[in-house]
Design a protein around this motif. Structure first.
Motif, PDB file in Angstrom:
ATOM      1  N   ALA A  38     -33.929   3.685 -21.212  1.00  0.00           N
ATOM      2  CA  ALA A  38     -35.167   3.098 -20.865  1.00  0.00           C
ATOM      3  C   ALA A  38     -35.854   3.671 -20.943  1.00  0.00           C
ATOM      4  CB  ALA A  38     -34.646   3.770 -19.437  1.00  0.00           C
ATOM      5  N   GLU A  39     -35.764   5.029 -21.983  1.00  0.00           N
ATOM      6  CA  GLU A  39     -37.017   5.889 -22.336  1.00  0.00           C
ATOM      7  C   GLU A  39     -36.801   5.391 -23.980  1.00  0.00           C
ATOM      8  OE1 GLU A  39     -36.390  10.522 -20.629  1.00  0.00           O
ATOM      9  OE2 GLU A  39     -35.705   9.331 -22.245  1.00  0.00           O
ATOM     10  N   LEU A  40     -36.145   4.347 -24.332  1.00  0.00           N
ATOM     11  CA  LEU A  40     -36.375   4.024 -25.726  1.00  0.00           C
ATOM     12  C   LEU A  40     -37.321   2.515 -25.638  1.00  0.00           C
ATOM     13  CD1 LEU A  40     -35.231   4.530 -28.774  1.00  0.00           C
ATOM     14  CD2 LEU A  40     -33.439   2.352 -28.055  1.00  0.00           C
ATOM     15  N   ALA A  41     -36.984   2.329 -24.504  1.00  0.00           N
ATOM     16  CA  ALA A  41     -37.963   0.381 -24.229  1.00  0.00           C
ATOM     17  C   ALA A  41     -39.639   0.964 -24.015  1.00  0.00           C
ATOM     18  CB  ALA A  41     -36.766  -0.151 -22.965  1.00  0.00           C
ATOM     19  N   ASN A  42     -39.523   2.099 -23.164  1.00  0.00           N
ATOM     20  CA  ASN A  42     -40.373   2.093 -22.397  1.00  0.00           C
ATOM     21  C   ASN A  42     -41.744   2.855 -23.930  1.00  0.00           C
ATOM     22  OD1 ASN A  42     -40.503   1.519 -20.143  1.00  0.00           O
ATOM     23  ND2 ASN A  42     -40.329   4.581 -19.900  1.00  0.00           N
ATOM     24  N   LEU A  43     -41.213   3.627 -24.491  1.00  0.00           N
ATOM     25  CA  LEU A  43     -41.581   3.777 -26.682  1.00  0.00           C
ATOM     26  C   LEU A  43     -41.347   3.112 -26.705  1.00  0.00           C
ATOM     27  CD1 LEU A  43     -39.760   7.267 -26.446  1.00  0.00           C
ATOM     28  CD2 LEU A  43     -41.818   7.178 -26.383  1.00  0.00           C
ATOM     29  N   ARG A  44     -41.204   2.153 -27.270  1.00  0.00           N
ATOM     30  CA  ARG A  44     -41.156   0.590 -27.811  1.00  0.00           C
ATOM     31  C   ARG A  44     -42.757   0.476 -27.918  1.00  0.00           C
ATOM     32  NH1 ARG A  44     -35.218  -1.145 -27.937  1.00  0.00           N
ATOM     33  NH2 ARG A  44     -34.618   0.256 -30.097  1.00  0.00           N
ATOM     34  N   GLN A  45     -42.626   0.213 -25.917  1.00  0.00           N
ATOM     35  CA  GLN A  45     -44.026  -0.760 -25.751  1.00  0.00           C
ATOM     36  C   GLN A  45     -45.080   0.016 -25.650  1.00  0.00           C
ATOM     37  OE1 GLN A  45     -43.671  -1.151 -20.987  1.00  0.00           O
ATOM     38  NE2 GLN A  45     -46.017  -1.916 -21.097  1.00  0.00           N
ATOM     39  N   MET A  46     -44.742   2.031 -25.242  1.00  0.00           N
ATOM     40  CA  MET A  46     -45.912   2.725 -26.193  1.00  0.00           C
ATOM     41  C   MET A  46     -46.628   2.044 -27.772  1.00  0.00           C
ATOM     42  SD  MET A  46     -46.959   6.054 -27.846  1.00  0.00           S
ATOM     43  CE  MET A  46     -45.072   6.329 -28.131  1.00  0.00           C
ATOM     44  N   HIS A  47     -45.384   2.292 -28.656  1.00  0.00           N
ATOM     45  CA  HIS A  47     -46.009   2.049 -30.733  1.00  0.00           C
ATOM     46  C   HIS A  47     -46.729   0.925 -30.399  1.00  0.00           C
ATOM     47  CE1 HIS A  47     -44.341   5.685 -31.173  1.00  0.00           C
ATOM     48  NE2 HIS A  47     -43.498   5.586 -31.419  1.00  0.00           N
ATOM     49  N   GLU A  48     -45.776  -0.059 -29.564  1.00  0.00           N
ATOM     50  CA  GLU A  48     -46.649  -1.280 -29.565  1.00  0.00           C
ATOM     51  C   GLU A  48     -47.971  -1.449 -29.427  1.00  0.00           C
ATOM     52  OE1 GLU A  48     -47.758  -5.593 -31.018  1.00  0.00           O
ATOM     53  OE2 GLU A  48     -45.761  -3.996 -31.415  1.00  0.00           O
ATOM     54  N   LYS A  65     -26.920  12.157 -32.242  1.00  0.00           N
ATOM     55  CA  LYS A  65     -27.666  11.063 -32.376  1.00  0.00           C
ATOM     56  C   LYS A  65     -29.019  10.998 -32.067  1.00  0.00           C
ATOM     57  CE  LYS A  65     -27.633   8.382 -28.772  1.00  0.00           C
ATOM     58  NZ  LYS A  65     -27.057   7.414 -27.425  1.00  0.00           N
ATOM     59  N   ILE A  66     -30.791  11.052 -32.493  1.00  0.00           N
ATOM     60  CA  ILE A  66     -31.458  10.648 -32.354  1.00  0.00           C
ATOM     61  C   ILE A  66     -32.522   9.418 -32.474  1.00  0.00           C
ATOM     62  CG2 ILE A  66     -31.777  12.678 -33.310  1.00  0.00           C
ATOM     63  CD1 ILE A  66     -33.720  11.688 -35.399  1.00  0.00           C
ATOM     64  N   ALA A  67     -33.703   9.247 -32.082  1.00  0.00           N
ATOM     65  CA  ALA A  67     -34.558   7.914 -31.327  1.00  0.00           C
ATOM     66  C   ALA A  67     -35.760   9.034 -33.014  1.00  0.00           C
ATOM     67  CB  ALA A  67     -35.060   7.628 -30.604  1.00  0.00           C
ATOM     68  N   ARG A  68     -36.052   7.438 -33.233  1.00  0.00           N
ATOM     69  CA  ARG A  68     -36.677   7.395 -34.983  1.00  0.00           C
ATOM     70  C   ARG A  68     -37.776   6.082 -35.092  1.00  0.00           C
ATOM     71  NH1 ARG A  68     -36.951   9.125 -41.391  1.00  0.00           N
ATOM     72  NH2 ARG A  68     -35.572   6.733 -41.013  1.00  0.00           N
ATOM     73  N   ILE A  69     -38.879   6.082 -34.909  1.00  0.00           N
ATOM     74  CA  ILE A  69     -39.572   4.517 -35.728  1.00  0.00           C
ATOM     75  C   ILE A  69     -39.985   5.366 -36.788  1.00  0.00           C
ATOM     76  CG2 ILE A  69     -41.638   5.524 -34.962  1.00  0.00           C
ATOM     77  CD1 ILE A  69     -42.600   2.831 -33.875  1.00  0.00           C
ATOM     78  N   HIS A  99     -35.582   2.968 -32.813  1.00  0.00           N
ATOM     79  CA  HIS A  99     -34.170   2.520 -32.832  1.00  0.00           C
ATOM     80  C   HIS A  99     -33.580   4.228 -32.685  1.00  0.00           C
ATOM     81  CE1 HIS A  99     -34.162   2.974 -36.782  1.00  0.00           C
ATOM     82  NE2 HIS A  99     -32.553   3.060 -37.274  1.00  0.00           N
ATOM     83  N   TYR A 100     -32.306   4.275 -32.308  1.00  0.00           N
ATOM     84  CA  TYR A 100     -31.510   5.353 -32.689  1.00  0.00           C
ATOM     85  C   TYR A 100     -30.681   5.448 -33.905  1.00  0.00           C
ATOM     86  CZ  TYR A 100     -31.402   5.547 -27.114  1.00  0.00           C
ATOM     87  OH  TYR A 100     -31.275   5.919 -26.111  1.00  0.00           O
ATOM     88  N   ARG A 101     -30.649   6.551 -33.891  1.00  0.00           N
ATOM     89  CA  ARG A 101     -29.990   6.695 -35.302  1.00  0.00           C
ATOM     90  C   ARG A 101     -28.986   7.982 -35.692  1.00  0.00           C
ATOM     91  NH1 ARG A 101     -32.603   6.942 -41.487  1.00  0.00           N
ATOM     92  NH2 ARG A 101     -30.858   7.991 -41.086  1.00  0.00           N
ATOM     93  N   ASP A 102     -28.665   8.173 -36.352  1.00  0.00           N
ATOM     94  CA  ASP A 102     -27.140   9.654 -36.734  1.00  0.00           C
ATOM     95  C   ASP A 102     -28.093  10.263 -37.045  1.00  0.00           C
ATOM     96  OD1 ASP A 102     -26.103   8.557 -35.313  1.00  0.00           O
ATOM     97  OD2 ASP A 102     -24.175   7.836 -37.347  1.00  0.00           O
ATOM     98  N   MET A 103     -28.563  11.912 -36.884  1.00  0.00           N
ATOM     99  CA  MET A 103     -28.549  12.657 -37.595  1.00  0.00           C
ATOM    100  C   MET A 103     -28.213  13.626 -38.043  1.00  0.00           C
ATOM    101  SD  MET A 103     -32.217  15.727 -36.290  1.00  0.00           S
ATOM    102  CE  MET A 103     -31.397  16.461 -35.744  1.00  0.00           C
ATOM    103  N   ASP A 104     -27.907  14.765 -39.243  1.00  0.00           N
ATOM    104  CA  ASP A 104     -26.753  15.530 -39.980  1.00  0.00           C
ATOM    105  C   ASP A 104     -26.953  16.336 -40.584  1.00  0.00           C
ATOM    106  OD1 ASP A 104     -27.417  14.094 -41.778  1.00  0.00           O
ATOM    107  OD2 ASP A 104     -25.290  13.060 -42.301  1.00  0.00           O
ATOM    108  N   ILE A 105     -26.685  16.950 -41.227  1.00  0.00           N
ATOM    109  CA  ILE A 105     -27.595  18.270 -42.100  1.00  0.00           C
ATOM    110  C   ILE A 105     -28.194  18.102 -43.416  1.00  0.00           C
ATOM    111  CG2 ILE A 105     -25.373  17.719 -44.284  1.00  0.00           C
ATOM    112  CD1 ILE A 105     -26.573  21.353 -42.868  1.00  0.00           C
ATOM    113  N   GLN A 106     -27.992  16.248 -43.617  1.00  0.00           N
ATOM    114  CA  GLN A 106     -29.357  15.735 -44.937  1.00  0.00           C
ATOM    115  C   GLN A 106     -30.744  16.289 -44.293  1.00  0.00           C
ATOM    116  OE1 GLN A 106     -28.148  12.173 -46.597  1.00  0.00           O
ATOM    117  NE2 GLN A 106     -25.550  12.595 -46.316  1.00  0.00           N
ATOM    118  N   TRP A 107     -31.148  15.973 -43.284  1.00  0.00           N
ATOM    119  CA  TRP A 107     -32.599  16.389 -42.664  1.00  0.00           C
ATOM    120  C   TRP A 107     -32.551  17.824 -42.446  1.00  0.00           C
ATOM    121  CZ3 TRP A 107     -34.629  12.315 -38.667  1.00  0.00           C
ATOM    122  CH2 TRP A 107     -33.966  11.120 -39.323  1.00  0.00           C
TER     123      TRP A 107
END
Length: 272
Positions: free
Chosen positions: A79-89, A121-125, A132-140
């Motif tokens: 739900a927050e992902l959808a709201n954040l998409r609207q905010m970014h748009e 798991k994180i979210a990133r634009i 969208h959701y994507r993975d985060m690991d030691i490479q970050w």
């Protein structure tokens, strides 16, 4: 537009922004985005931090990206992902010149604590990618080291309150592990802007590995032109090409870019 401005007015009512960059117009833009995030996430937003070229010193208002880390109390829900998409748009429509130039990573507090030892798991634009959701690991690790050391606080406590301590040794080791990927990128870099990005990034990496400190790409270039005078002309061209929108093939300089990356890797003991 009304949604963004309403968030800005509500946020300004309760918070006083103390940060300042070298670009007053960017300060206002960041305040507006921070306000929209607060209006969307409420008290779930634990911290917001600016990093990248706007903090490091290479920022170009016409071409550079804006890089932000948003710490949230828990992982972003659907739900927050959808709201954040609207905010970014909404923000994109209000500021069309910033389309594909904003990167925000939304990281849960527990996810940040665990990224060194597992995949979370994180979210990133980011430029070229929708939220969208994507993975985060030691490479970050390199990104969060920069935030730890140089991040500018927009909202919340210092970033060190959330980022598990990253040593300079960990940063350098991670940087070394990533360098071989630059050769593959150089072999695909046909236009000046991309070639500039690679050359300047290699200069900065060489400096960081030698001195244990991250500096801006331009300062890295200045150092590298003195340190490796045989490559000074190419590095100076890379400075001049920084942010170039020219997409035409520049195969001669691509060959030189590849040679420079090979040379830089040789300075670090790599045989390619």
């Amino acid at each position: 537009m009304r949604y963004v401005l309403l968030g800005f007015l509500l946020f300004e009512r309760y918070y006083t922004f103390m940060f300042k960059t070298q670009f007053p117009e960017m300060d206002q833009l960041i305040k507006e985005l921070a306000s929209a995030l607060q209006a969307t996430l409420g008290d779930r937003l634990s911290g917001l931090y600016l990093f990248g070229s706007l903090v490091g010193g290479d920022f170009d208002p016409k071409t550079s990206d804006m890089d932000l880390l948003a710490m949230v109390k828990k992982d972003i829900t659907e739900a927050e992902l959808a709201n954040l998409r609207q905010m970014h748009e909404t923000f994109r429509r209000a500021h069309p010149e910033w389309v594909d130039r904003i990167e925000v990573a939304y990281v849960g507090v527990s996810a940040m604590r665990e990224f060194k030892t597992g995949t979370v798991k994180i979210a990133r634009i980011s430029p070229g990618e929708p939220l969208h959701y994507r993975d985060m690991d030691i490479q970050w690790l390199m990104d969060w080291y920069i935030v730890q050391e140089q991040g500018l606080v927009i909202v919340g406590p210092p970033a060190k309150a959330f980022i598990p301590h990253i040593t300079s040794q960990e940063f350098i080791a991670s940087l070394k592990d990533s360098l071989l990927s630059w050769l593959a990128m150089a072999k695909e870099a046909r236009h000046k802007g991309y070639q500039s990005y690679i050359i300047l990034s290699m200069c900065r990496s060489l400096y960081a590995i030698k001195f244990g400190k991250q500096i801006s790409k331009f300062k890295g270039a200045e150092w590298a032109m003195r340190e490796y005078s045989a490559w000074a002309d190419l590095i100076q061209k890379a400075v001049e090409w920084h942010g170039s929108s020219d997409k035409s093939d520049n195969l001669a300089s691509q060959t030189e870019t590849v040679k420079f990356v090979v040379f830089a890797l040789s300075q670090l003991g790599y045989r390619v």
